[in-house]
Structure formats: structure tokens, C-alpha cells
Design an enzyme around this catalytic site. Structure first.
Site, PDB file in Angstrom:
ATOM      1  N   LEU A   1       0.835  -1.271  -0.068  1.00  0.00           N
ATOM      2  CA  LEU A   1       0.099  -0.025  -0.052  1.00  0.00           C
ATOM      3  C   LEU A   1       0.677   1.187   0.080  1.00  0.00           C
ATOM      4  CD1 LEU A   1      -2.585  -0.910   2.654  1.00  0.00           C
ATOM      5  CD2 LEU A   1      -2.766  -1.379   0.358  1.00  0.00           C
ATOM      6  N   THR A   2       1.670   1.260   1.099  1.00  0.00           N
ATOM      7  CA  THR A   2       2.372   2.559   1.306  1.00  0.00           C
ATOM      8  C   THR A   2       3.537   3.070   0.114  1.00  0.00           C
ATOM      9  OG1 THR A   2       2.181   2.155   3.517  1.00  0.00           O
ATOM     10  CG2 THR A   2       3.922   3.712   2.913  1.00  0.00           C
TER      11      THR A   2
ATOM     12  N   GLY B   1      18.451   0.221  35.475  1.00  0.00           N
ATOM     13  CA  GLY B   1      19.455  -0.183  34.504  1.00  0.00           C
ATOM     14  C   GLY B   1      19.537  -1.260  33.856  1.00  0.00           C
TER      15      GLY B   1
ATOM     16  N   GLU C   1      -1.013   0.522  10.361  1.00  0.00           N
ATOM     17  CA  GLU C   1      -2.346   0.399  10.259  1.00  0.00           C
ATOM     18  C   GLU C   1      -3.177   1.533  10.382  1.00  0.00           C
ATOM     19  OE1 GLU C   1      -3.290  -2.097   8.483  1.00  0.00           O
ATOM     20  OE2 GLU C   1      -2.589  -3.867   9.161  1.00  0.00           O
TER      21      GLU C   1
ATOM     22  N   THR D   1      -1.932   5.817  11.964  1.00  0.00           N
ATOM     23  CA  THR D   1      -1.459   6.652  13.195  1.00  0.00           C
ATOM     24  C   THR D   1      -2.537   6.680  14.079  1.00  0.00           C
ATOM     25  OG1 THR D   1      -2.040   8.770  12.531  1.00  0.00           O
ATOM     26  CG2 THR D   1      -0.043   7.767  11.668  1.00  0.00           C
TER      27      THR D   1
END
Length: 387
Positions: free
Chosen positions: A124-125, A342, A365, A367
Site C-alpha cells: 500500500l504505502t 539499569g 495500520e 496512526t
């Protein structure tokens, strides 16, 4: 109203949890840091039938409900969220082919996808189009009985193993509104001009590749047009993304749960000033908040899944679950690191990986700001789910 899992769901969760504890946890730290691909884990997921989660039984899949899907992604994400990525886009793509594909497409692809013999992804992107999918530039031009695809896709999970790769394209760039000119084409692995150009470096989410894909005059038969009708691509993708957001929500729950579980265990083992740090109120307050977020996120996710299993539109429900659960994952991973002190910052423990993996769920999917807009749009349109 029952908020507990059925006996069948509980048994399935136990099976997946045993698999995660046996094969994922012991190697996650070493393999994640070395960049080793989890081939053996993939093989076991094939044997368990997990690649067929959203494939109907008539094509050899599990035909699982979405509560089961949520269980799988929560449990695997607790062990190593990168492994969930190998299943995630595959499961979404299988759902789209099963729901929107022609009978020929379902018969051609789903049986092998169900076994994991073939795997798939979703493209898609693009470099200039993520949230705004109507702004994609990848184009498919009709040429006789074929389409010729040209464009570039980014952040494609499973790209090196995808066969087929469903690609969102513009078949009519001049259409108004733009979504009427968008379609999905199934690009078979090895098609000339289809190239995975590089793996993209990431903060976390290791174990599965995320790639740039180039499509240079890729010729695809018109029979590979998902559903056989042009102009339905965006609707097909969006129907899949509703299910994908349940997947993402479940991953957020998994990270939130694991971060809490490890913080609770460590707080009982770590001593300071002569007693376990779990005895200090400051730690207790954090643990209470973390546990509450986990359970709220899980119930939201199961609710969205249950509503989707009824055949309902779940843009609001899935948006709420994805938004809340992913934020819970981020917040719990940071609080767990604080409780560990730590050691939480050390690569010898899982906490730093949870901390690096969690932010992707806020972005993936859609933001979380987009999720809020989706939720609000549904509410003001009088499809309110909170009454």
C-alpha cells in the site's frame, strides 16, 4: 455477558503459548540482535496451520474467528513481536483474497497460502503516500488482456517472500473522487520487473523484513485484478484494514502484558533498602496502572473482534482497540524499563526490545491520530457504540 474465553479459545491459547515459550522465547534476544531470519519458527507456524488463520476451511485453512486471531497475535507478540509481523500482513492479504477475490483467484492462491507453502503481503504505502492512500502514484495501464504496473512501494513486510503480492494501484488516475480509480492487482513472485530493491533499517520490529519494492513495467494478467472489477481497490483495502487493526491491537496487548509481567516478576526479586522493591508504594502504583491498562486493552480488543465476528462494520470498535492497546504497549514498556532500572536498558533482557517494538503499533495500520478521527467520524454520524 461473559468476559472469559470459551474452552476452545482457552485451549488454543494454551497451544500457541506453549509454542512461543518453547521455540520463540529462547532465541528471541540472540536472533533479534544478530538479524537472523527465524526460518525454523516459520516452519513450526506452518505445521500449526497459523498461516491459514483467515483462509476458509474449504480452501484448507482454519477459518478462525477473530477472537482466535487476536489470541494468536497477542501470544506471539509477548515472545517476539517481529514474528507476529511475518503472520500479520499474510493474514490480512488472505482475508482480502477470501472476501473479495474471484472464485478462480481463491482456488488458485488460498490452498497454498493456508499451508504457508506460499506466503503473501500487502503493498500500500509509497514514498509520498502513507496515511493518504488516495495519493498513491503507482499506476496500472490496461494493455490488451494485461495490466502494466509502474511505481514504488515502501515499508512492505514479507516482500521477499510474497507470492502473490497484492498491490494497490491507480487504474484510472483521473477518476473523481480518486478512490473510484483505484484497484488491487495480485503480482506473482518472480514476475519480470518486480524487484525488492532493499531492506529498510528499523529501530525495532526485527525478524521480519520491511522493504522497498519497485515495479518497473510489470505485466500482470487481467485475471489477477482482485474481484475482477476495477475501481474497488480502496474499499477492498479498507475492509481488510479494519481486521488489521484488531491484529495491531492484539500485538499492543501482547507487548503491554509482557512488559507488565516482567516488571511484576522483577519487582519481587529486586531488593533495595532491605526489602523487595514491590514493597514500595511508587512501584505498586506503576504496577496497578500497568495491569489495568493491559486488561482494558485486552477487553477492547476482544470486543472489537467479537463484533466483527457478527459481521458488523467495526471501524469505530477496531479503531478504539488499536488506539488504546497500542498506547498501552508504549506506556507499559517504558514503565517496565523504569521499574527494571539499569537492567531495563540492557540488551541482556527483553525490556529494551519491547520498548523499541511498541512504537510501531502507534503508527501501523493508520496512526493513532487517524484512529481518533475515524472514531469521531463514526460517532458524529450517529453510529455511536457508546450509549
Amino acid at each position: 455477558m461473559d468476559f472469559s474465553l470459551s474452552e476452545e479459545h482457552a485451549l488454543f491459547r494454551s497451544t500457541v503459548r506453549d509454542f512461543v515459550n518453547r521455540e520463540i522465547r529462547p532465541v528471541a534476544i540472540e536472533w533479534e540482535h544478530s538479524g537472523r531470519y527465524p526460518t525454523e519458527i516459520v516452519k513450526t507456524m506452518q505445521q500449526l496451520g497459523l498461516f491459514g488463520l483467515t483462509v476458509p476451511e474449504e480452501y484448507g485453512g482454519l477459518g478462525a474467528d477473530l477472537i482466535t486471531l487476536a489470541i494468536v497475535f497477542e501470544e506471539i507478540s509477548r515472545g517476539w513481536m517481529g514474528i507476529a509481523g511475518i503472520l500479520g500482513s499474510h493474514t490480512l492479504s488472505c482475508f482480502m483474497i477470501a472476501k473479495h477475490g474471484t472464485e478462480e483467484q481463491r482456488a488458485t492462491y488460498l490452498p497454498d497460502l493456508a499451508t504457508g507453502e506460499r506466503r503473501t503481503a500487502l503493498a500500500l504505502t509509497e514514498p509520498d503516500a502513507g496515511t493518504d492512500l488516495q495519493g498513491i502514484k503507482t499506476r496500472a495501464v490496461r494493455d490488451g488482456d494485461d495490466y502494466i504496473i509502474s511505481g514504488t512501494k515502501m515499508w512492505i513486510t514479507n516482500a521477499r517472500f510474497a507470492d502473490p503480492l497484492p498491490v494497490l494501484v491507480k487504474t484510472d488516475p483521473g477518476a473523481v473522487p480518486a478512490h473510484r480509480g483505484m484497484s488491487v492487482l495480485l503480482v506473482d513472485g518472480g514476475t519480470p520487473g518486480f524487484e525488492v530493491s532493499r531492506d529498510l533499517p528499523k529501530l525495532g520490529y526485527k525478524g521480519t523484513e520491511s522493504c522497498e519494492v519497485r515495479l518497473d513495467d510489470v505485466r500482470v494478467p487481467s485475471a489477477n485484478l482482485l474481484g475482477g472489477v476495477e475501481g474497488r481497490g480502496l474499499q477492498q483495502v479498507l475492509s481488510g484494514l479494519e481486521i488489521g487493526r484488531i491484529n495491531i491491537a492484539a500485538r499492543g496487548v501482547g507487548i503491554a502484558q509482557e512488559a507488565y509481567s516482567q516488571a511484576l516478576a522483577y519487582s519481587k526479586e529486586r531488593h533495595a533498602f532491605g526489602k523487595p522493591i514491590s514493597g514500595f508504594q511508587a512501584i505498586q502504583l506503576k504496577l496497578a496502572e500497568m495491569a489495568t491498562k493491559v486488561q482494558a486493552a485486552r477487553l477492547l480488543t476482544w470486543w472489537a473482534a467479537a463484533e466483527a465476528d457478527k459481521g458488523k462494520r467495526v471501524d469505530i470498535e477496531a479503531g478504539m482497540a488499536k488506539y488504546f492497546a497500542s498506547e498501552a504497549g508504549v506506556e507499559n514498556s517504558l514503565d517496565s524499563m523504569r521499574i527494571h532500572g539499569g537492567m531495563g536498558y540492557s540488551q541482556e533482557l527483553d525490556i529494551e526490545r519491547l520498548y523499541r517494538d511498541a512504537p510501531l503499533m502507534v503508527i501501523g495500520e493508520g496512526t493513532n491520530d487517524i484512529m481518533k478521527m475515524v472514531i469521531a467520524k463514526g460517532l458524529v454520524s450517529e453510529r455511536a457504540v457508546i450509549d
